[in-house]
Design a protein around this motif. Structure first.
Motif, PDB file in Angstrom:
ATOM      1  N   VAL A 118       0.829  -1.209   0.000  1.00 38.72           N
ATOM      2  CA  VAL A 118       0.000   0.000   0.000  1.00 38.72           C
ATOM      3  C   VAL A 118       0.867   1.263   0.000  1.00 38.72           C
ATOM      4  CG1 VAL A 118      -1.685   1.300   1.365  1.00 38.72           C
ATOM      5  CG2 VAL A 118      -1.928  -1.159   1.119  1.00 38.72           C
ATOM      6  N   ASP A 119       1.933   1.268   0.775  1.00 34.55           N
ATOM      7  CA  ASP A 119       2.801   2.442   0.833  1.00 34.55           C
ATOM      8  C   ASP A 119       3.499   2.708  -0.499  1.00 34.55           C
ATOM      9  OD1 ASP A 119       2.178   3.027   3.479  1.00 34.55           O
ATOM     10  OD2 ASP A 119       3.760   1.715   4.250  1.00 34.55           O
ATOM     11  N   VAL A 120       3.808   1.660  -1.233  1.00 37.04           N
ATOM     12  CA  VAL A 120       4.430   1.823  -2.549  1.00 37.04           C
ATOM     13  C   VAL A 120       3.431   2.448  -3.524  1.00 37.04           C
ATOM     14  CG1 VAL A 120       5.452   0.599  -4.522  1.00 37.04           C
ATOM     15  CG2 VAL A 120       6.058  -0.075  -2.187  1.00 37.04           C
ATOM     16  N   VAL A 121       2.189   2.000  -3.470  1.00 34.71           N
ATOM     17  CA  VAL A 121       1.146   2.563  -4.331  1.00 34.71           C
ATOM     18  C   VAL A 121       0.951   4.040  -4.000  1.00 34.71           C
ATOM     19  CG1 VAL A 121      -1.297   2.493  -4.961  1.00 34.71           C
ATOM     20  CG2 VAL A 121      -0.027   0.361  -4.654  1.00 34.71           C
ATOM     21  N   ARG A 122       0.826   4.343  -2.726  1.00 36.30           N
ATOM     22  CA  ARG A 122       0.636   5.744  -2.328  1.00 36.30           C
ATOM     23  C   ARG A 122       1.832   6.600  -2.722  1.00 36.30           C
ATOM     24  NH1 ARG A 122      -1.906   4.107   3.335  1.00 36.30           N
ATOM     25  NH2 ARG A 122      -4.065   3.883   2.652  1.00 36.30           N
ATOM     26  N   GLY A 123       3.021   6.036  -2.598  1.00 37.80           N
ATOM     27  CA  GLY A 123       4.223   6.767  -2.999  1.00 37.80           C
ATOM     28  C   GLY A 123       4.252   7.051  -4.485  1.00 37.80           C
ATOM     29  N   SER A 124       3.804   6.091  -5.286  1.00 39.17           N
ATOM     30  CA  SER A 124       3.786   6.300  -6.736  1.00 39.17           C
ATOM     31  C   SER A 124       2.778   7.381  -7.120  1.00 39.17           C
ATOM     32  CB  SER A 124       3.502   5.000  -7.488  1.00 39.17           C
ATOM     33  OG  SER A 124       2.174   4.580  -7.318  1.00 39.17           O
ATOM     34  N   VAL A 125       1.648   7.413  -6.434  1.00 38.30           N
ATOM     35  CA  VAL A 125       0.649   8.451  -6.688  1.00 38.30           C
ATOM     36  C   VAL A 125       1.213   9.817  -6.288  1.00 38.30           C
ATOM     37  CG1 VAL A 125      -1.628   9.331  -6.010  1.00 38.30           C
ATOM     38  CG2 VAL A 125      -1.323   6.900  -6.497  1.00 38.30           C
ATOM     39  N   GLN A 126       1.879   9.881  -5.147  1.00 38.58           N
ATOM     40  CA  GLN A 126       2.472  11.138  -4.699  1.00 38.58           C
ATOM     41  C   GLN A 126       3.547  11.624  -5.673  1.00 38.58           C
ATOM     42  OE1 GLN A 126       1.464  13.041  -2.168  1.00 38.58           O
ATOM     43  NE2 GLN A 126       2.972  14.573  -2.728  1.00 38.58           N
ATOM     44  N   THR A 127       4.384  10.708  -6.157  1.00 39.39           N
ATOM     45  CA  THR A 127       5.423  11.062  -7.123  1.00 39.39           C
ATOM     46  C   THR A 127       4.803  11.582  -8.411  1.00 39.39           C
ATOM     47  OG1 THR A 127       6.951   9.440  -6.199  1.00 39.39           O
ATOM     48  CG2 THR A 127       7.380  10.181  -8.454  1.00 39.39           C
ATOM     49  N   ALA A 128       3.766  10.902  -8.885  1.00 37.13           N
ATOM     50  CA  ALA A 128       3.079  11.346 -10.108  1.00 37.13           C
ATOM     51  C   ALA A 128       2.499  12.740  -9.912  1.00 37.13           C
ATOM     52  CB  ALA A 128       1.974  10.360 -10.481  1.00 37.13           C
TER      53      ALA A 128
END
Length: 59
Positions: A14-24
């Motif tokens: 979940v943290d990886v998904v949230r991180g990818s959204v934040q980076t985008a």
């Protein structure tokens, strides 16, 4: 968007998904044209997620 990506990629933390959204979001935050921003953000976030690994099908 994060919810959709988590459902589509249950193998990813979940943290990886949230991180990818934040980076985008950070990469596109100053875009002048915002018409397609949600679609572009989701595509970019998906690109940042790791693949399923050796068992994944190409296609």
């Amino acid at each position: 968007m994060a919810e959709r990506l988590m459902k589509a990629h249950p193998h990813v933390d979940v943290d990886v998904v949230r991180g990818s959204v934040q980076t985008a979001f950070e990469e596109l935050r100053y875009a002048r044209v915002r018409t397609y921003l949600p679609v572009l953000m989701e595509r970019r976030a998906r690109d940042l997620l790791p693949s399923e690994g050796p068992g994944e099908l190409d296609g």
